[in-house]
Design a protein around this motif. Structure first.
Motif, mmCIF file in Angstrom:
data_model
loop_
_atom_site.group_PDB
_atom_site.id
_atom_site.type_symbol
_atom_site.label_atom_id
_atom_site.label_comp_id
_atom_site.label_asym_id
_atom_site.label_seq_id
_atom_site.Cartn_x
_atom_site.Cartn_y
_atom_site.Cartn_z
ATOM 1 N N ASN A 1 -5.199 -16.542 -2.150
ATOM 2 C CA ASN A 1 -4.834 -15.307 -1.476
ATOM 3 C C ASN A 1 -5.158 -14.141 -2.383
ATOM 4 N N ASP B 1 -1.227 -9.278 -1.284
ATOM 5 C CA ASP B 1 -0.360 -9.621 -0.154
ATOM 6 C C ASP B 1 -1.114 -9.638 1.166
ATOM 7 N N GLU C 1 -3.133 -10.678 4.478
ATOM 8 C CA GLU C 1 -3.151 -11.828 5.375
ATOM 9 C C GLU C 1 -4.436 -12.628 5.156
ATOM 10 N N SER C 2 -4.306 -13.944 5.160
ATOM 11 C CA SER C 2 -5.486 -14.779 4.927
ATOM 12 C C SER C 2 -6.553 -14.559 5.996
ATOM 13 N N TYR D 1 -3.593 -22.322 8.028
ATOM 14 C CA TYR D 1 -2.709 -23.384 7.539
ATOM 15 C C TYR D 1 -3.385 -24.742 7.426
ATOM 16 N N THR E 1 3.419 -20.365 1.231
ATOM 17 C CA THR E 1 2.392 -19.604 1.953
ATOM 18 C C THR E 1 2.520 -19.752 3.468
ATOM 19 N N ASP F 1 4.015 -17.955 5.468
ATOM 20 C CA ASP F 1 4.024 -16.670 6.173
ATOM 21 C C ASP F 1 2.629 -16.129 6.454
ATOM 22 N N ARG F 2 1.626 -16.552 5.682
ATOM 23 C CA ARG F 2 0.288 -15.983 5.868
ATOM 24 C C ARG F 2 -0.848 -16.970 5.665
ATOM 25 N N THR G 1 -3.539 -19.449 3.653
ATOM 26 C CA THR G 1 -4.438 -19.193 2.524
ATOM 27 C C THR G 1 -5.871 -19.120 3.033
#
Length: 376
Positions: free
Chosen positions: A307, A310, A312-313, A332, A344, A346-347, A349
């Motif tokens: 990442n 902060d 978003e991937s 994911y 991770t 929440d966002r 990789t």
């Protein structure tokens, strides 16, 4: 068109012999339905499929106690093995590394009466806590199901340690080799693995829609899919003999021929590390804005998740494609428990994954692109 770093999903470049073999099967007017006749067309197809089986056995160093059964991919192979092996009352140990091709069949079996335990992993490196395997064994534990390499971090499991546990406690061992078959040496000669599930379209460099399982002939499986076998037509049940037990219906002859050709190519051209993964990691570790996930002190495959700050991937992956034509996989990766462990969820990789056809120039370009994004 661009620069491809999504090989953990599907390898883009294949050895030329693969397309040549598939085209030959489809255009030669010589290949019929294997095991469905005694004429030459049927025998030609049977021979092609049999050659592919033998090539895979050679690649995995499998002795006469193993057989190869073909499926569409590793997902189907894992479903057939897990649902054919496990029954109500059985206990299974698996891990936080697993792909949904393992998790979802096990969750489905859980509703039918099996019980599950998960070995956890480090929130820093993602490494499995190996001591938990023995701690979680109960009187009704039947099998350990494990991913050979995480498709998120690229880390390899210590298979020798898992084999030892299974031998000592008389457990079946089912291995998902989706990320390792063709790139990591897999040796079944010690018979420590009961079922090795693989897919053809990743590091085996075969066509999509191919895969299977190399399994012990005496593994007590019930068939999940039943249908024609071309021989015992009056039997009301699927013949128990492998590979027929797991190959109901007509197999994908052109695809299997392509897979057999790619495995033959791999046998002639064994994988040798080119240190591109080391170059990638070394340069990224110089960027404080980039978070790399995994343990880089131990053997691994060239799969790297990261990442940038902060962000978003999905945004990072989109920018890599739209501005640099670099293809990566955000999100994911069908491995939810791994992302929960790494923090991770929440966002997700951004995943870069190499193949044996990845070049140094491509890796350098990817490093420079990430440096550009990190400095913004």
């Amino acid at each position: 068109m661009g620069y491809y770093f999504d090989n953990a999903a599907t390898t883009l470049q294949k050895p030329p012999v693969v397309a040549k073999k598939v085209a030959e099967i489809l255009s030669a007017d010589a290949y019929g339905n294997p095991s469905r006749g005694a004429h030459g067309y049927s025998l030609n197809a049977y021979q092609v499929v049999d050659e592919a089986r033998e090539n895979l056995k050679k690649l995995f160093h499998a002795n006469q106690n193993y057989e190869v059964a073909f499926t569409n991919n590793a997902t189907v192979a894992l479903n057939e093995v897990l649902k054919g092996l496990l029954q109500a009352g059985d206990h299974v140990i698996t891990t936080s590394w697993e792909h949904n091709s393992v998790l979802r069949p096990l969750y489905q079996l859980e509703t039918s009466g099996i019980t599950l335990d998960f070995v956890s992993s480090s929130s820093v490196t993602g490494e499995l806590n190996l001591a938990e395997f023995v701690e979680k064994i109960t009187a009704n534990t039947k099998a350990i199901v494990i991913n050979h390499a995480s498709n998120v971090t690229g880390n390899l499991v210590d298979l020798s340690a898992i084999k030892k546990i299974c031998r000592e406690h008389h457990l079946f061992l089912v291995v998902d080799a989706s990320q390792t078959a063709g790139v990591v040496s897999i040796d079944l000669s010690d018979e420590g693995i009961d079922a090795l599930c693989f897919t053809g379209h990743k590091s085996l460099y075969g066509p999509q829609g191919t895969g299977g399982v190399c399994l012990k002939k005496d593994l007590p499986l019930e068939p999940v899919l039943t249908g024609g076998d071309g021989m015992q037509s009056f039997s009301k049940t699927q013949p128990k003999r492998l590979p027929t037990l797991l190959e109901a219906g007509t197999v994908n002859v052109p695809g299997i021929a392509g897979l057999g050709a790619s495995v033959a190519w791999l046998l002639e051209n064994p994988y040798q590390s080119n240190d591109l993964g080391e170059l990638f990691v070394t340069e990224l570790q110089k960027m404080p804005e980039v978070n790399l996930y995994g343990d880089f002190t131990k053997p691994r495959v060239d799969v790297f998740s990261l990442n940038i700050k902060d962000a978003e991937s999905a945004i990072v992956s989109d920018l890599l494609w739209s501005e640099f034509e670099i293809a990566t996989r955000p999100g994911y990766h069908c491995a939810p428990l791994m992302h929960e462990a790494l923090g991770t969820a929440d966002r997700g990789t951004v995943r870069f994954s190499f193949s044996r056809f990845t070049t140094k120039a491509e890796v350098v370009l990817a490093i420079e692109a990430l440096k550009d994004l990190a400095q913004r």
